[in-house]
Design an enzyme around this catalytic site. Structure first.
Site, mmCIF file in Angstrom:
data_model
loop_
_atom_site.group_PDB
_atom_site.id
_atom_site.type_symbol
_atom_site.label_atom_id
_atom_site.label_comp_id
_atom_site.label_asym_id
_atom_site.label_seq_id
_atom_site.Cartn_x
_atom_site.Cartn_y
_atom_site.Cartn_z
ATOM 1 N N LEU A 1 0.714 -1.247 -0.133
ATOM 2 C CA LEU A 1 -0.166 -0.066 0.086
ATOM 3 C C LEU A 1 0.822 1.288 -0.037
ATOM 4 C CD1 LEU A 1 -2.522 -1.162 2.536
ATOM 5 C CD2 LEU A 1 -3.129 -0.726 0.169
ATOM 6 N N GLY A 2 1.989 1.094 0.637
ATOM 7 C CA GLY A 2 2.925 2.307 0.544
ATOM 8 C C GLY A 2 4.081 2.063 1.625
ATOM 9 N N GLY B 1 5.743 4.483 4.603
ATOM 10 C CA GLY B 1 5.846 5.537 5.296
ATOM 11 C C GLY B 1 7.289 5.786 6.142
ATOM 12 N N PHE C 1 8.175 4.928 8.907
ATOM 13 C CA PHE C 1 8.744 4.142 9.800
ATOM 14 C C PHE C 1 8.511 2.722 9.172
ATOM 15 C CE2 PHE C 1 8.510 7.725 12.507
ATOM 16 C CZ PHE C 1 9.433 7.527 13.292
ATOM 17 N N GLY C 2 8.014 2.544 7.788
ATOM 18 C CA GLY C 2 7.716 1.228 7.358
ATOM 19 C C GLY C 2 7.018 0.951 6.357
ATOM 20 N N GLU C 3 6.787 -0.318 5.992
ATOM 21 C CA GLU C 3 5.878 -0.442 4.653
ATOM 22 C C GLU C 3 4.785 -1.042 5.080
ATOM 23 O OE1 GLU C 3 8.761 -3.132 2.779
ATOM 24 O OE2 GLU C 3 9.684 -1.614 1.914
ATOM 25 N N VAL C 4 3.596 -0.584 4.262
ATOM 26 C CA VAL C 4 2.458 -0.946 4.645
ATOM 27 C C VAL C 4 1.856 -2.048 3.757
ATOM 28 C CG1 VAL C 4 0.030 -0.392 5.299
ATOM 29 C CG2 VAL C 4 1.799 1.185 5.707
ATOM 30 N N LYS D 1 1.534 -2.937 9.217
ATOM 31 C CA LYS D 1 2.680 -2.157 8.833
ATOM 32 C C LYS D 1 3.775 -2.815 9.617
ATOM 33 C CE LYS D 1 4.090 2.671 9.270
ATOM 34 N NZ LYS D 1 3.846 4.230 9.680
ATOM 35 N N ASP E 1 2.231 13.095 15.010
ATOM 36 C CA ASP E 1 2.769 13.184 13.646
ATOM 37 C C ASP E 1 1.313 13.399 12.733
ATOM 38 O OD1 ASP E 1 4.506 13.024 11.343
ATOM 39 O OD2 ASP E 1 4.326 10.700 11.289
#
Ligand SMILES: *[C@@H]1O[C@H](CO)[C@@H](O)[C@H](O)[C@H]1NC(C)=O
Ligand SMILES: *[C@@H]1O[C@H](CO)[C@@H](O)[C@H](O)[C@H]1NC(C)=O
Ligand SMILES: *[C@@H]1O[C@H](CO)[C@@H](O)[C@H](O)[C@H]1NC(C)=O
Ligand SMILES: *[C@@H]1O[C@H](CO)[C@@H](O)[C@H](O)[C@H]1NC(C)=O
Length: 656
Positions: free
Chosen positions: A349-350, A352, A354-357, A371, A467
């Protein structure tokens, strides 16, 4: 005179012959490695071990072995002989053993006329019982032939010119120790001793297993006049053996013979050659088969072990005792791995800060977003998990529902509900997507304000999101804004903020005071203010590629306001389809929230009231303190990190 001398010479010559023919014959074969003086025919062969093999396990074989030199007979001295041999009849496993073998005394070594099977390579049909045969045989017969008046399939017989035995007895021996007969199985496969003694018209046959001495009583004792049978003076001694449809390996291990009983050399039983024992049919394949089977088994075991270890490491998690109370909120890595089809890129999905989703399907009916965040070491892990679990207890219709977590070495996984419409920033900045209308935007802004208000005041603890930005606002199926990504959230008791050492957030949304005083509800309000302006203007808070005066969104909006044309900053994609006072209110509230003076910012409760028009905005202008010159810190901070990443966490301690 000459004639007389000749006569004398001739007489003495014949006498010499007679003397030589009366010479004692004596030989011994401890084994047959040396085949001196041996005549072999048929299937007879000497194995490398020194074993004399008469027949192997092939059908209809015949074998003869004779001592090449004839044993002398003389008219003056009556015929006598003694022999002792060790033989072994080894049946093929699973097959009927047969036909047997015999010790043979014959004037000829030529048995080409003889037949195999029950004739034992000695006799043939037409010669049955004919006195012209001139054969004596001591048979070890392992087949029962009623034609020959056999008593059983395990007997010893004395044959004179015919397979019809003149003396017959079941294979056995008289045990001197036990004082009784002990039966012997000829086909036992182990070496057997046989003694044949002839003297004074008596033929005695004895046998015994190897470990037993020659029995005191013979098995067979038969009155026979060998001079009747063999009118000829030349005789050969040896063995014959045959197979038919019944087969055995038949061996002679050692053999001693003498024409004088007293001088028969003893056989050293302890030095007999080894008798090979054939394995059964399927076991015959076995060396290769077993090796193959073993190999396959080991391979299989290795594969299984490997798979087990691989799966274990693949699905390995880290659990500690303190996590037990959170057990209900914990997902197994395996279930998440399966739900996301191994974190397949199709479900990506994307990415960020801090990590990948990844998108996944839990239990094939619930859509989730997972995530994956990497973390180093165990520092703060416990607190993080505790906070995750606390977040799970947060319930608000404008929060992305957090379902649970999973923890592995160096990795955290947060599981939340999947939001079908993605994140807000995609809709704001991706021109491929349909434009969000103003009413939609207002609903989103109000929703997020409500959620943030709940975090700050409505929950057991004060939750700082830390955030807030468009990319962390998710849109559900009805385009309601939902605050998500609690990756940086922190929890504090109402009334006090103990942890203020770490300044995190995203450049452009970070209040200047965050560097000095750390995160607070007011820094969240600041970020929310920037976010509101962002939504109204359809522009990122900082756009370095624009000209200087437009680069910082809030500053530019302020400038517009100063010029008296605040609405110039509105998102051009709205094409004027909005209520001016609503847009103005959102923009001004945004500027108010992002006031550089923290104390001048409203609380989220107030923000909600302003947005819902339950409270009019306070009177302020772009020249009010904190509104106009608010961005100097921001520019510094932005220029520091801008070149690297737009979404970064920076520590206040490390920042100059
Ligand atoms: C049996 O042996 C004799 C020689 O001893 C031979 O003449 C005869 O042909 C043989 N009979 C058969 C059936 O082989
Ligand atoms: C044969 O056995 C009998 C006893 O059964 C014995 O008297 C005789 O001496 C034996 N003869 C030979 C040649 O061994
Ligand atoms: C032992 O065997 C011999 C020869 O077969 C036989 O003559 C004798 O009667 C047997 N003795 C016993 C006690 O069975
Ligand atoms: C054995 O047979 C031969 C020849 O037929 C004969 O001369 C001799 O007397 C016989 N011996 C005995 C003990 O019967």
């Amino acid at each position: 005179m000459t004639w007389g001398l000749f006569q004398i010479l001739m007489i003495s010559f014949f006498h010499l012959i007679e003397l030589s023919s009366q010479k004692e014959t004596r030989f011994v074969y401890e084994n047959f490695r040396s085949q001196d003086n041996l005549y072999l025919d048929g299937s007879a062969t000497v194995l490398p071990s020194g074993l004399l093999q008469l027949t192997n396990a092939l059908h209809h074989q015949m074998a003869h072995v004779f001592y090449k030199e004839s044993i002398g007979l003389s008219s003056s001295k009556p015929l006598s002989f003694s022999t002792h041999f060790v033989c072994a009849l080894v049946p093929q496993p699973g097959a009927e053993g047969g036909h047997g073998m015999a010790f043979v005394v014959s004037p000829s070594m030529d048995f080409s006329h003889a037949e195999s099977t029950r004739y034992l390579g000695i006799f043939n049909v037409s010669k049955n019982g004919s006195p012209s045969s001139h054969v004596l045989a001591v048979e070890l017969d392992t087949i029962w032939n009623p034609d020959f008046e056999d008593i059983d399939h395990n007997h010893v017989g004395i044959d004179v010119n015919s397979p019809l035995s003149v003396g017959i007895a079941s294979a056995s021996y008289y045990s001197d120790i036990k004082g009784k007969n002990e039966s012997i199985n000829l086909l036992i496969g182990n070496p057997l001793q046989v003694w044949v003694d002839y003297e004074g018209n008596m033929l005695n046959v004895s046998m015994a297993p190897c470990e037993v001495q020659k029995p005191s009583r013979p098995l067979l004792s038969q009155h026979i006049n060998l001079s009747d049978i063999f009118p000829n003076r030349r005789l050969f001694v040896g063995f014959s053996a045959a197979t038919g449809t019944a087969i055995s390996y038949q061996y002679i291990l050692s053999w001693s013979f003498s024409t004088s009983r007293g001088s028969l050399q003893r056989l050293d039983i302890s030095r007999l050659p080894e008798v090979p024992h054939p394995r059964s049919e399927h076991k015959n394949l076995s060396p290769l088969f077993i090796v193959l089977l073993g190999f396959l088994a080991i391979m299989g075991l290795c594969t299984l072990t490997g798979m087990y270890i691989f799966r274990r490491s693949k699905y390995a998690e880290v659990t500690e005792a303190w996590e037990e109370e959170f057990g209900a909120h914990r997902f197994s890595y395996k279930s998440l791995y399966k739900a996301t089809k191994g974190f397949n890129k199709d479900g990506f999905l994307g990415r960020g800060g801090f990590g990948e989703v990844y998108r996944g399907n839990l239990f094939s009916n619930r859509e989730i977003a997972v995530k994956r965040m990497s973390h180093d070491g165990d520092q703060g892990v416990k607190q993080f998990v505790a906070e995750v679990v606390s977040m799970r207890c947060l319930k608000h219709r404008n929060l992305v529902p957090l379902l649970g977590y999973c923890r592995r070495k160096h990795e955290f996984l947060l599981v939340s509900e999947y939001m079908p419409n993605g994140s807000l920033d995609e809709h704001l900045f991706d021109y491929q997507k349909p434009v969000l209308s103003w009413p939609q935007r207002l609903v989103i802004v109000k929703g997020i304000a409500s959620a943030l208000c709940y975090l700050h005041t409505g929950a057991d603890q004060v939750v700082l999101h830390r955030d807030i930005k468009a990319s962390n606002i998710m849109l559900d199926a009805d385009f309601n804004g939902r605050l998500g990504d609690f990756g940086m959230a922190s929890f504090h008791d109402h009334g006090g903020f103990s942890d203020s050492t770490c300044a995190v957030g995203t450049i452009g949304y970070m209040a200047p005071d965050i560097l000095h005083m750390g995160a607070s509800t007011r820094t969240d309000v600041y970020a929310f203010g920037v976010f509101m302006v962002e939504v109204a203007c359809g522009r990122r808070p900082v756009e370095p590629q624009l000209q200087l005066e437009k680069r910082i969104l809030i500053e530019w909006v302020c400038d517009c306001w100063k010029r008296g044309s605040l609405l110039d900053a509105t998102d051009p994609r709205l094409r004027g389809k909005f209520l001016s006072d609503e847009v103005e209110m959102v923009m001004k509230l945004g500027l108010l929230c992002s006031n550089t003076v923290p104390e001048s910012r409203p609380t989220m409760e107030q923000v909600v009231l302003y947005l819902n028009k339950n409270l009019p905005l306070p009177d302020f202008s772009p020249y009010t303190v904190g509104i106009s010159n608010h961005s100097s810190v921001l520019i510094d901070a932005a220029s520091l990190v801008a070149s690297r990443s737009w979404s970064a966490a920076s520590s206040a301690n490390n920042s100059p």
